[in-house]
Design a protein around this motif. Structure first.
Motif, PDB file in Angstrom:
ATOM      1  N   SER A 152       0.859  -0.944  -0.185  1.00 41.62           N
ATOM      2  CA  SER A 152       0.044   0.188   0.103  1.00 41.62           C
ATOM      3  C   SER A 152       1.015   1.329   0.044  1.00 41.62           C
ATOM      4  O   SER A 152       1.928   1.399   0.636  1.00 41.62           O
ATOM      5  CB  SER A 152      -0.862  -0.030   1.300  1.00 41.62           C
ATOM      6  N   TRP A 177      -7.846   7.601   9.418  1.00 40.68           N
ATOM      7  CA  TRP A 177      -9.245   7.340   9.068  1.00 40.68           C
ATOM      8  C   TRP A 177      -9.281   7.509   7.469  1.00 40.68           C
ATOM      9  O   TRP A 177     -10.158   6.908   6.699  1.00 40.68           O
ATOM     10  CB  TRP A 177     -10.246   8.179   9.732  1.00 40.68           C
ATOM     11  N   ALA A 193      -7.233   4.086   3.853  1.00 38.62           N
ATOM     12  CA  ALA A 193      -7.529   2.666   3.604  1.00 38.62           C
ATOM     13  C   ALA A 193      -6.880   2.574   2.155  1.00 38.62           C
ATOM     14  O   ALA A 193      -6.787   3.283   1.390  1.00 38.62           O
ATOM     15  CB  ALA A 193      -9.037   2.377   3.849  1.00 38.62           C
ATOM     16  N   PRO A 194      -6.788   1.045   1.777  1.00 36.35           N
ATOM     17  CA  PRO A 194      -6.868   0.015   2.573  1.00 36.35           C
ATOM     18  C   PRO A 194      -5.514  -0.079   3.581  1.00 36.35           C
ATOM     19  O   PRO A 194      -4.540   0.626   3.544  1.00 36.35           O
ATOM     20  CB  PRO A 194      -6.935  -1.075   1.681  1.00 36.35           C
ATOM     21  N   TYR A 195      -5.800  -1.189   4.733  1.00 37.50           N
ATOM     22  CA  TYR A 195      -4.637  -1.133   5.560  1.00 37.50           C
ATOM     23  C   TYR A 195      -3.823  -2.451   5.715  1.00 37.50           C
ATOM     24  O   TYR A 195      -3.988  -3.323   4.835  1.00 37.50           O
ATOM     25  CB  TYR A 195      -5.789  -1.022   7.202  1.00 37.50           C
ATOM     26  N   THR A 242     -10.878  -2.277   5.762  1.00 38.62           N
ATOM     27  CA  THR A 242     -11.196  -1.303   6.884  1.00 38.62           C
ATOM     28  C   THR A 242     -10.744  -1.462   8.137  1.00 38.62           C
ATOM     29  O   THR A 242     -10.157  -2.365   8.354  1.00 38.62           O
ATOM     30  CB  THR A 242     -12.816  -1.202   6.872  1.00 38.62           C
ATOM     31  N   LEU A 243     -10.836  -0.179   9.015  1.00 38.08           N
ATOM     32  CA  LEU A 243     -10.516  -0.240  10.212  1.00 38.08           C
ATOM     33  C   LEU A 243     -11.034  -1.283  11.233  1.00 38.08           C
ATOM     34  O   LEU A 243     -10.456  -2.104  11.965  1.00 38.08           O
ATOM     35  CB  LEU A 243     -10.195   1.098  10.986  1.00 38.08           C
ATOM     36  N   GLY A 266     -13.243   2.980   5.950  1.00 40.67           N
ATOM     37  CA  GLY A 266     -12.335   2.649   4.795  1.00 40.67           C
ATOM     38  C   GLY A 266     -13.168   3.089   3.793  1.00 40.67           C
ATOM     39  O   GLY A 266     -14.051   3.906   3.648  1.00 40.67           O
ATOM     40  N   SER A 289     -16.313  -1.505  -0.008  1.00 46.27           N
ATOM     41  CA  SER A 289     -15.526  -2.432  -0.496  1.00 46.27           C
ATOM     42  C   SER A 289     -16.355  -3.882  -1.108  1.00 46.27           C
ATOM     43  O   SER A 289     -15.540  -4.649  -1.211  1.00 46.27           O
ATOM     44  CB  SER A 289     -14.549  -2.792   0.667  1.00 46.27           C
TER      45      SER A 289
END
Length: 650
Positions: free
Chosen positions: A271, A531, A534-536, A544-545, A595, A598
């Motif tokens: 990422s 916040w 995203a993505p993580y 998402t978180l 996020g 998705s």
């Protein structure tokens, strides 16, 4: 020793100071325009509109294609312009209307570079026709930092611009489709005729067309080499790039070298990191391969030599031209990289604040839930993720490097970089730092060649100034732990590729004696503005978180094994799972899970991320969504949402 260093620095400043090397003033050079028009909302991140425009439009020396080519080029399968807003939007880049500072209507971060001097004639062995025809001295299009570190988020009917946020662009798709478009232009007579009319204008005759075909052939050969070097079975999709793999492979090619490990394609996409507070970190990149620890004042301006070397490495990887053959780092390499602009961009980035939750658009933070989430954060997260106020752009971050054994997430970004080895070609026999360091062997670590490349590019700095800029410079060859017994551990269970299993075995059993120099690790940093990023996880494998606080089907143990022999453990009662399949590409914020929306196929999700192969069901190396589970998967639903609420407030 100190006197010698001081004398060298004085000589460097005397020579370069008159050229305006350290006289960058981004705000003064920017045009007085407003960037937040046409429905865009810009959050207050400490930058003026002038600074935004300078960030979007300043060349750092990247040279992808001649400008006239980019403006004339059609897509491979149609007559639409490649640079058209619709096509670039589809690839995830941010269109921008033509203006005084962007007369050609290029997307954000696509910038014009021009050098009319003889120094522009680079790589003439690779591009003899382009050098002969003077094309190298014309305007080119390349990319700068903002192409990869700017994003728009859709909130209701508003587009919110986030400076320094990770892009949702498909870099892999851009490269592949650009090469296909150039090939189609060369092979399709009608396409070529339209291209030649646009590029050559009044000079469009048989001789000029023949020269143009030779130039197209040269670009096709070069870009095909880059494609073949980086080509990997794993698809990056939107929002990911194996930047370190691309940079190391580019260094191999410009030296006339070839990668020794054929399995080390650029197959560990990561990422894009968010880049606010970058200057406050000691270690840069997900695996801490570069450092910020050598700040030197010149004429009252603070220049971080480590950051300069890092940024120079980056522009080498994204299309800078560089001439290695026949030269040495201590003499200086001829390159299109623009060092003074790199310094200016880094200085401006140092003032960028993290984006705060836009309450006027998304509603206020629930203070009761936030308070509960803060307690959970302090007990479960704060030991790795120190807090930093959004407006704080000076406090040292004290980020933590966590060994891949402990992270238990996908290992291949760190492992590939550590093990990447090449024939050294024109680097052979040179010292890593040009003047100092060990000599590069006929086959050596490619990162040593990368260091030599950046040193040669920034040759104004001398000897000891370069020591320690990359924290892995003196890394010894990989060492296997005495506890490793071949055959007793099934590394990457469920994966049948022997090359990847061997890499995992070697990597997970390698120990680096000095923890401060461990690049077989991933970085934990302050989460302010999280916040909007995203993505993580480092490889963008969690949408998402909320999902990040859940558990994965590929939950690794410290020895590299999965929780069960099948590789798919049974879910614990009530335990939410990280999705194995989700869509990427949408800019629409999910305000609950935090996020982007998705669901595959929904609202702009043109790419489907898969943790496991669609046909075989095998876990995909590079796409593991395991790791970063420090008890959060056992939270109640109420506590999970409370922790998400607190993370929104950072």
């Amino acid at each position: 020793m100190h006197r010698k260093i001081k004398e060298r620095l004085l000589a460097v400043v005397t020579v370069l100071g008159f050229a305006g090397f350290f006289q960058i003033s981004p705000v003064a050079q920017a045009a007085d325009t407003i960037s937040c028009l046409n429905g865009l909302t810009c959050l207050d991140q400490g930058w003026s509109d002038q600074q935004r425009n300078w960030w979007y439009r300043t060349s750092q020396g990247s040279r992808l294609l001649p400008l006239s080519w980019m403006l004339a080029l059609e897509t491979a399968n149609g007559t639409d312009k490649f640079n058209a807003d619709a096509n670039m939007s589809r690839l995830g880049y941010l269109p921008e209307a033509a203006s005084a500072v962007n007369p050609y209507g290029l997307p954000v971060g696509f910038v014009v570079d021009e050098d009319r001097t003889g120094g522009a004639d680079l790589m003439c062995d690779t591009f003899p026709a382009m050098c002969e025809n003077g094309t190298m001295r014309r305007q080119w299009v390349g990319m700068n930092c903002s192409a990869c570190h700017t994003n728009d988020i859709q909130i209701g009917d508003r587009k919110v611009r986030i400076e320094g946020a990770p892009t949702l662009a498909d870099f892999q798709g851009l490269e592949e489709e650009l090469l296909a478009a150039i090939k189609a232009t060369r092979s399709d007579a009608s396409k070529f005729d339209r291209f030649a009319i646009a590029v050559l204008g009044a000079n469009n005759d048989i001789v000029a067309q023949a020269d143009l075909k030779l130039e197209l052939d040269e670009q096709i050969v070069w870009q095909q080499k880059l494609h073949d070097k980086n080509d990997a079975p794993v698809r990056y999709g939107h929002g990911r790039l194996d930047a370190q793999g691309h940079i190391l492979n580019k260094v191999s090619l410009v030296a006339g070298a070839e990668s020794q490990l054929t399995d080390l394609k650029a197959d560990a996409p990561a990422s894009y990191p968010f880049v606010w507070n970058t200057s406050q970190q000691s270690k840069i990149q997900w695996n801490g391969i570069a450092t910020n620890k050598a700040r030197i004042p010149f004429f009252g301006l603070d220049t971080d030599v480590g950051a300069l070397i890092r940024n120079t490495s980056e522009v080498v990887g994204v299309f800078a031209h560089i001439e290695i053959k026949g030269s040495k780092a201590w003499r200086g390499y001829n390159t299109s990289a623009r060092v003074k602009e790199l310094i200016g961009l880094e200085r401006q980035l140092a003032s960028l604040q993290s984006p705060q939750w836009p309450m006027d658009l998304l509603g206020p933070i629930d203070e009761q839930k936030k308070a509960r989430g803060e307690v959970l954060f302090d007990s479960m997260c704060a030991s790795c993720h120190g807090e930093l106020a959004p407006e704080d752009t000076t406090t040292h971050m004290n980020e933590k490097m966590d060994d891949i054994q402990k992270q238990k997430t996908d290992i291949f970004l760190a492992c590939n970089t550590y093990y990447h080895t090449s024939k050294s070609g024109d680097f052979e026999g040179q010292k890593v730092f040009g003047f100092v360091g060990t000599r590069i062997k006929a086959e050596d670590l490619t990162r040593n060649m990368l260091i030599n490349t950046t040193v040669g590019t920034i040759i104004g700095k001398r000897n000891e100034l370069f020591e320690g800029m990359f924290n892995d410079v003196a890394a010894a060859p990989p060492r296997l732990s005495a506890a490793a017994v071949p055959g007793q551990v099934d590394y990457l269970p469920g994966v049948t590729g022997e090359a990847k299993k061997k890499m995992a075995k070697n990597c997970l059993n390698t120990r680096i004696s000095d923890p401060s120099e461990n690049i077989l690790a991933y970085k934990a940093r302050s989460l302010n503005g999280i916040w909007a990023t995203a993505p993580y996880l480092h490889n963008g494998s969690v949408p998402t978180l909320y999902d990040l606080l859940s558990t994965s089907d590929l939950k690794l143990q410290s020895n590299g094994k999965l929780r069960s022999s099948s590789g798919i453990p049974e879910p614990e009662a009530g335990e939410p799972r990280r999705p194995d399949i989700f869509g990427v590409g949408s800019r629409r914020l999910d305000p609950v899970k935090i996020g982007f929306v998705s669901d595959p196929g929904a609202d702009g999700n043109s790419f489907t991320f898969r943790v496991k192969d669609e046909v075989s069901g095998e876990p995909i190396p590079g796409n593991y969504n395991s790791g970063h589970d420090y008890g959060t998967s056992r939270l109640s639903e109420q506590d999970r949402l409370a922790l998400v609420e607190y993370l929104k407030s950072l």
